[in-house]
Design an enzyme around this catalytic site. Sequence first.
Site, mmCIF file in Angstrom:
data_model
loop_
_atom_site.group_PDB
_atom_site.id
_atom_site.type_symbol
_atom_site.label_atom_id
_atom_site.label_comp_id
_atom_site.label_asym_id
_atom_site.label_seq_id
_atom_site.Cartn_x
_atom_site.Cartn_y
_atom_site.Cartn_z
ATOM 1 N N HIS A 7 2.938 1.299 -0.478
ATOM 2 C CA HIS A 7 3.782 1.810 -1.539
ATOM 3 C C HIS A 7 5.375 1.496 -0.922
ATOM 4 C CE1 HIS A 7 0.560 4.363 -2.745
ATOM 5 N NE2 HIS A 7 1.247 5.078 -3.200
ATOM 6 N N ASP B 149 -2.116 6.317 -10.498
ATOM 7 C CA ASP B 149 -1.662 7.354 -9.118
ATOM 8 C C ASP B 149 -2.384 8.560 -8.833
ATOM 9 O OD1 ASP B 149 -0.253 7.401 -6.953
ATOM 10 O OD2 ASP B 149 1.647 7.951 -8.028
ATOM 11 N N ASP B 150 -2.196 9.797 -9.295
ATOM 12 C CA ASP B 150 -2.878 10.835 -8.941
ATOM 13 C C ASP B 150 -2.875 11.370 -10.432
ATOM 14 O OD1 ASP B 150 -2.335 10.969 -6.166
ATOM 15 O OD2 ASP B 150 -0.198 10.607 -6.841
ATOM 16 N N HIS C 260 -4.413 1.335 -8.401
ATOM 17 C CA HIS C 260 -3.509 2.473 -7.525
ATOM 18 C C HIS C 260 -3.795 3.878 -8.151
ATOM 19 C CE1 HIS C 260 1.032 3.493 -6.304
ATOM 20 N NE2 HIS C 260 0.116 4.711 -5.998
ATOM 21 N N GLU D 291 9.309 3.176 -4.698
ATOM 22 C CA GLU D 291 9.089 4.113 -5.572
ATOM 23 C C GLU D 291 10.372 5.119 -5.595
ATOM 24 O OE1 GLU D 291 6.008 7.032 -4.395
ATOM 25 O OE2 GLU D 291 5.907 8.014 -6.268
HETATM 26 N N1 ADE Z 1 0.158 9.900 -2.384
HETATM 27 C C1 ADE Z 1 -0.193 10.211 -3.447
HETATM 28 N N2 ADE Z 1 0.634 9.866 -4.089
HETATM 29 C C2 ADE Z 1 1.578 9.224 -3.742
HETATM 30 C C3 ADE Z 1 2.758 8.589 -4.471
HETATM 31 N N3 ADE Z 1 3.057 8.597 -5.669
HETATM 32 N N4 ADE Z 1 3.661 8.133 -3.655
HETATM 33 C C4 ADE Z 1 3.737 8.129 -1.982
HETATM 34 N N5 ADE Z 1 2.405 8.994 -1.727
HETATM 35 C C5 ADE Z 1 1.652 9.321 -2.653
HETATM 36 ZN ZN ZN Z 2 0.496 6.115 -4.892
#
Ligand code: ADE
Ligand code: ZN
Length: 328
Positions: free
Chosen positions: A192, A273-274, A12, A195
């Site tokens: 997703h 994630d990011d 992810h 969350e």
């Molecule tokens: N796009 C990038 N990161 C995300 C996340 N955590 N949840 C949903 N969309 C995303």
């Molecule tokens: Zn994500």
Amino acid sequence: MRSHSLPKAELHIHIEGSLEPEMLVALAQRNGIALPYESVDAVRAAYQFEHLQSFLDIYYAGAQVLQTEQDFYDLTWAYLQKCAAQQVRHTEIFFDPQTHCDRGIPFELVHSGITQALHDAKTELGVSSGLILCFLRHLSAEAAMATLEQALPYRDSIIAVGLDSSELGHPPSKFEAVFDRARAEGWLTVAHAGEEGPPDYIWEAIRLLKVSRIDHGVRCVEDPALVEYLVEHQIPLTVCPLSNVKLCVFDDMAQHNLKQLMDLGLCVTVNSDDPAYFGGYLAENFAAVESALGLTPEQLVQLAQNSFKASFLSPAEQQLYLQELSVD
Ligand code: ADE
Ligand code: ZN
């Protein structure tokens, strides 16, 4: 074994979310784009988020500096070098074509920059990979279908489709027809869900989109029948601890439910994630849960094992990586 040295997979990671402030500033300069920030430090200082949407607004703005095939190559290559340094043997990365195509960047350019870097990582770094095309759920199902059709010529280089962006108000059911088509075209599916959204979104992802994994899924604990189903079918959750804290899904890491999810018998994996926005790559995510939740060495190994078992690698390929984990 320390989490840095554990062989592991990442399942992810949004490649656009690996755009570090330094690269953001360098690419803006290279492409003649004005940024609303004075310095790299000012960019970093802006990364304070209250929820998912406040992050997404900054993240989509940042992605605009990505213009050329070389930009997409450089972005992906930098992330893959991190993987090699952190013993990430395999990674399945998301890309968001709509973020780029809707501002006039050709699909083929985005795809080519990313896939060339993935290819080079296999030969030069020994990091294997898969590519997952994500649809932006705040846009329409028709737009997602058009993106799916654009991707058909590149079908063999993409293993799955996914669903990301603003979760609340955009349930998986909105994309049922798109995911039906994706599966008919031979793609696996992920989404997703859970969350920020309720457990019902996880049920919809399973029942309507027929996903192989749930991305995030931490809100499943609110529905005992759902937990039971996820455990029984061992549907993996790709949990992103640093992301969840940065986006205020949990107040701090000590409150994170990752250990609870493991204790319930769920197939949990750890992911970044990011990473450029949330303060760390995969090893930092492992280290954060290890210290805040007091995970044992056995639990860390379990998480690493889960990462390969939950991947889209073939059983034989999974076995090779799992062997590496068991001999150490
Ligand atoms: N796009 C990038 N990161 C995300 C996340 N955590 N949840 C949903 N969309 C995303
Ligand atoms: Zn994500």
